[in-house]
Design a protein around this motif. Structure first.
Motif, PDB file in Angstrom:
ATOM      1  N   GLY A 139      -4.169  -1.382  -1.542  1.00 39.00           N
ATOM      2  CA  GLY A 139      -3.092  -1.088  -2.473  1.00 39.00           C
ATOM      3  C   GLY A 139      -3.138  -2.027  -3.659  1.00 39.00           C
ATOM      4  O   GLY A 139      -2.502  -1.781  -4.681  1.00 39.00           O
ATOM      5  N   ASP A 140      -3.859  -3.121  -3.531  1.00 40.08           N
ATOM      6  CA  ASP A 140      -4.073  -4.019  -4.673  1.00 40.08           C
ATOM      7  C   ASP A 140      -5.462  -3.732  -5.240  1.00 40.08           C
ATOM      8  O   ASP A 140      -6.226  -2.950  -4.684  1.00 40.08           O
ATOM      9  N   LEU A 165       3.910  -3.470  -8.583  1.00 40.20           N
ATOM     10  CA  LEU A 165       3.546  -2.385  -7.660  1.00 40.20           C
ATOM     11  C   LEU A 165       3.320  -1.042  -8.362  1.00 40.20           C
ATOM     12  O   LEU A 165       2.614  -0.178  -7.834  1.00 40.20           O
ATOM     13  N   GLU A 218       0.425  -0.559   3.922  1.00 39.81           N
ATOM     14  CA  GLU A 218      -0.607  -0.572   2.883  1.00 39.81           C
ATOM     15  C   GLU A 218      -1.802   0.240   3.392  1.00 39.81           C
ATOM     16  O   GLU A 218      -1.839   0.653   4.564  1.00 39.81           O
ATOM     17  N   HIS A 258       1.986   1.577   0.467  1.00 40.26           N
ATOM     18  CA  HIS A 258       1.952   0.461  -0.497  1.00 40.26           C
ATOM     19  C   HIS A 258       0.591   0.540  -1.184  1.00 40.26           C
ATOM     20  O   HIS A 258      -0.393  -0.081  -0.752  1.00 40.26           O
ATOM     21  N   PHE A 282      -1.159 -10.809  -7.933  1.00 39.07           N
ATOM     22  CA  PHE A 282      -1.114  -9.348  -7.833  1.00 39.07           C
ATOM     23  C   PHE A 282      -0.292  -8.790  -9.001  1.00 39.07           C
ATOM     24  O   PHE A 282       0.753  -9.349  -9.341  1.00 39.07           O
ATOM     25  N   ARG A 292      -0.831   0.924  -5.213  1.00 43.10           N
ATOM     26  CA  ARG A 292      -0.373   0.936  -6.601  1.00 43.10           C
ATOM     27  C   ARG A 292      -0.599   2.262  -7.318  1.00 43.10           C
ATOM     28  O   ARG A 292       0.334   2.774  -7.942  1.00 43.10           O
ATOM     29  N   TYR A 340       4.290  -3.803   2.614  1.00 44.83           N
ATOM     30  CA  TYR A 340       2.833  -3.985   2.546  1.00 44.83           C
ATOM     31  C   TYR A 340       2.239  -4.440   3.874  1.00 44.83           C
ATOM     32  O   TYR A 340       1.060  -4.237   4.127  1.00 44.83           O
ATOM     33  N   TRP A 391      -0.751  -6.790  11.783  1.00 44.08           N
ATOM     34  CA  TRP A 391      -1.092  -6.280  10.435  1.00 44.08           C
ATOM     35  C   TRP A 391      -2.434  -5.534  10.524  1.00 44.08           C
ATOM     36  O   TRP A 391      -3.448  -6.121  10.926  1.00 44.08           O
TER      37      TRP A 391
HETATM   38  O1  9MR Z   1       0.847  -5.959  -3.137  1.00 48.18           O
HETATM   39  C1  9MR Z   1       0.288  -7.000  -2.365  1.00 48.18           C
HETATM   40  C2  9MR Z   1      -0.535  -6.423  -1.237  1.00 48.18           C
HETATM   41  O2  9MR Z   1      -1.607  -5.652  -1.766  1.00 48.18           O
HETATM   42  C3  9MR Z   1      -1.012  -7.522  -0.312  1.00 48.18           C
HETATM   43  O3  9MR Z   1      -1.617  -7.001   0.836  1.00 48.18           O
HETATM   44  C4  9MR Z   1       0.164  -8.388   0.116  1.00 48.18           C
HETATM   45  C5  9MR Z   1      -0.259  -9.557   0.982  1.00 48.18           C
HETATM   46  O4  9MR Z   1      -1.130 -10.405   0.331  1.00 48.18           O
HETATM   47  O5  9MR Z   1       0.854  -8.871  -0.996  1.00 48.18           O
HETATM   48  C6  9MR Z   1       1.373  -7.869  -1.818  1.00 48.18           C
HETATM   49  O6  9MR Z   1       2.014  -8.451  -2.900  1.00 48.18           O
HETATM   50  C7  9MR Z   1       3.331  -8.894  -2.647  1.00 48.18           C
HETATM   51  C8  9MR Z   1       3.347 -10.398  -2.678  1.00 48.18           C
HETATM   52  O7  9MR Z   1       2.558 -10.938  -1.659  1.00 48.18           O
HETATM   53  C9  9MR Z   1       4.789 -10.892  -2.549  1.00 48.18           C
HETATM   54  N1  9MR Z   1       5.624 -10.301  -3.558  1.00 48.18           N
HETATM   55  C10 9MR Z   1       5.637  -8.829  -3.509  1.00 48.18           C
HETATM   56  C11 9MR Z   1       4.253  -8.261  -3.667  1.00 48.18           C
HETATM   57  C12 9MR Z   1       4.269  -6.743  -3.519  1.00 48.18           C
HETATM   58  O8  9MR Z   1       4.855  -6.107  -4.546  1.00 48.18           O
END
Ligand code: 9MR
Ligand code: G3I
Ligand code: ZN
Length: 542
Positions: free
Chosen positions: A154-155, A231, A524, A470, A228, A472, A520, A411
């Motif tokens: 998702g990232d 979203l 995700e 989750h 990151f 983007r 997430y 996870w």
């Molecule tokens: O969006 C991020 C996701 O892809 C990752 O797996 C996760 C763990 O590293 O982190 C997510 O990002 C979040 C961040 O860690 C904390 N603030 C909210 C973010 C999501 O919008």
């Protein structure tokens, strides 16, 4: 009787093959059931036979409605006389063909650095992204072009280890089940000559080749922005500077493994490319030899994206030597892999992004028998089948028929579900044990809806699939449906995001999942949750 889905009936929401066992599960309530065809005719009836107490995992007793006797192809619903009817499912010869293709097509949607065009991606198009060269962390005036490859998840990070696992699963699927890849996906590169799965893997392999440091042969652990993005950020709008995190032994080891594997698989299709992959593998291996003892990877202080930390690189080194031996026959690699296998410092059957020993073991077991040390070979083969049978025994006790212990709902638990099924199918490849094959199929049923939440964990497939991953692009693209064919992480009892904490506290392990974009840590999607699913579905689709 009322129609419509009720959560307490769970089954594979796509359906079943005519000769497979067909068992729907009723949570918390046994009794009479019948199956009706699309015209509403009752075609079979029965009583739930046995019940399993699944208290520690799903918090309920699960009743089994067995309608395996029904083999006639068609569209059906199962009806519990008190609770109501399931959604429609099919019985047909090849029910998993489309979802298999969808799981593979998901990799195209994960592509970075290229426009996803309407012809192949509609309606989930986006512009080319992440085109700028990346800054080498700690050498701020050095930039390297690492365009391309798949976004991790998702990232939009791109991480060498997870990429290597994903490609390895797809290439193994192709090596063991080539028949599952005869049809075009199709992709922009489809040419009717090279199977599409190899086109798709090459997209990632080309990126990985760029992640190898030209100067040393080591491989950068990852390339990401410092933080990151939001979203709803589409990939082409994620314009922050890209950084290459330092080289790691884990990344370099699995790079050597997957490149040696690619050298073998691509040889009949493109000998020049196979040569490029082999040279890259050998250079990475030379780096490993020059760096026998290096600390595990840690995120540099300014970099907050996924760490994929890995303290132990022995498993990756084992995989690299096994794969290079299988591909080249050079005894130097054979000696090395024997030494690693004898060392007992890592797990020999793990297929994770951190623990990768299983790939080394599989490579050795697939090596021509006249080239192996028979004692080691037998030891590894027995160990593999023992592990697979242990998983099958756990599954027999489990309410939903899968191999996870309560503490394994973590996870990315769906990766464990698919990895375990993959391991059982590989054991089945050597031992032809139909109990293992059946158990792997139960894991397919779980992924497609026969689980404690009656949800298909694959976007776009099944009558009640997850809808809010989750992811983007799925959040930001303005298209109602999420990008299809993606496997969600699944239940995670550790509630590692705020949304899960608020909504799931007190739930049993297998119900610690929420189909919300903010979760997430449960919802995700990633390339390496999809890839073992492609492997497993390849078996049942071929
Ligand atoms: O969006 C991020 C996701 O892809 C990752 O797996 C996760 C763990 O590293 O982190 C997510 O990002 C979040 C961040 O860690 C904390 N603030 C909210 C973010 C999501 O919008
Ligand atoms: O294995 C242990 C277990 O022994 C222990 O009892 C339990 C208790 O915490 O945890 C288990 O470890 C978990 C580990 O995953 C297992 O692989 C950790 O809790 C958990 O935090 C860790 O999660 C990883 C997560 O990143 C956070 O680091 C996931 O595996 C991994 O898939 C995920 O990857 C992220 C990337 O960082 C960024 N991109 C998206 C991707 C998917 O969410
Ligand atoms: Zn991108």
């Amino acid at each position: 009787h009322p129609h419509g889905s009720i959560p307490s009936i769970s089954l594979n929401q796509i359906g079943y093959r005519p000769h497979d066992d067909k068992i729907a599960l009723f949570a918390g309530m046994g009794g009479s059931f019948y199956v009706e065809d699309s015209k509403g005719m009752k075609v079979c009836r029965g009583e739930t036979l046995k019940a399993r107490n699944d208290a520690g995992i799903s918090g309920q007793t699960v009743y089994y409605a067995d309608f395996s006797a029904l083999m006639k192809p068609g569209t059906y619903r199962i009806v519990h006389v008190e609770a109501g009817a399931s959604e429609a499912f099919v019985i047909e010869e090849k029910p998993y063909k489309e979802v298999h293709k969808g799981l593979l097509k998901a990799f195209y949607y994960f592509r970075c650095g290229i426009e996803l065009q309407e012809e192949f991606a509609a309606p989930w198009t986006h512009h080319a992204c992440h085109l700028a060269p990346a800054i080498v962390y700690g050498q701020e005036d050095r930039r390297i072009d690492v365009c391309g490859g798949w976004h991790d998840a998702g990232d939009y990070g791109k991480y060498a280890g997870p990429g290597a696992k994903a490609v390895a699963d797809l290439l193994l699927a192709f090596e063991l089940y080539p028949n599952a890849f005869v049809d075009a996906v199709p992709l922009p590169e489809t040419d009717g000559r090279i199977p599409d799965v190899l086109h798709e893997c090459r997209y990632e392999l080309d990126f990985l080749l760029n992640m190898q440091d030209e100067e040393t042969g080591g491989v950068f652990h990852k390339v990401t922005t410092l933080q990151f993005p939001s979203l709803d950020c589409m990939p082409e709008h994620d314009l922050a500077d890209l950084y290459l995190s330092p080289i790691s032994a884990a990344a370099t080891g699995c790079f050597a493994g997957v490149m040696a594997m690619a050298a073998r698989v691509y040889q009949p299709y493109d000998a020049a490319y196979a040569e490029v992959c082999l040279r890259a593998a050998e250079r990475a291996y030379a780096w490993l030899e020059r760096n026998p003892d290096v600390p595990g990877f840690k995120n540099p202080p300014e970099i907050a994206t996924g760490e994929y930390g890995d303290k132990l690189d022995h498993d990756e080194r084992y995989w690299a030597s096994a794969e290079l031996y299988r591909t080249t026959g050079d005894q130097r690699y054979h000696q090395a892999l024997k030494a690693w296998a004898a060392g007992n410092t890592f797990e020999l059957y793990e297929l994770g992004w951190a623990d990768m020993g299983g790939y080394g073991t599989i490579a050795y077991l697939l090596t021509e028998k006249d080239r192996v040390d028979l004692k080691l070979y037998d030891k590894l083969q027995c160990g593999l089948v023992e592990d697979a049978r242990r998983l099958a025994i756990i599954s027999e006790q489990d309410g939903y028929g899968i191999s996870l212990a309560p503490e394994q709902y973590i996870w990315g638990s769906n990766m464990l579900v698919m990895n375990n099924a993959m391991l059982m199918l590989i054991a089945h490849h050597f031992y032809k044990d139909s109990a293992l094959e059946k158990c792997a199929l139960d894991h397919v049923h779980y992924l497609l809806g026969r689980n404690a939440l009656s949800m298909s964990y694959v976007t776009g497939y099944g009558t009640n699939p997850i809808r809010n991953p989750h992811h983007r692009p799925s959040v930001g693209d303005g298209v109602a449906d999420p990008v299809p064919g993606q496997v969600a992480g699944g239940p995670n009892r550790h509630l590692q995001d705020d949304y899960a904490k608020v909504t799931l506290t007190g739930q049993p392990p297998a119900k610690c999942f929420v189909d919300h974009m903010d979760s997430y840590a449960t919802n995700e999607v990633t390339i390496y949750w999809n890839s073992p699913a492609v492997f497993v579905f390849s078996h049942f689709a071929s």
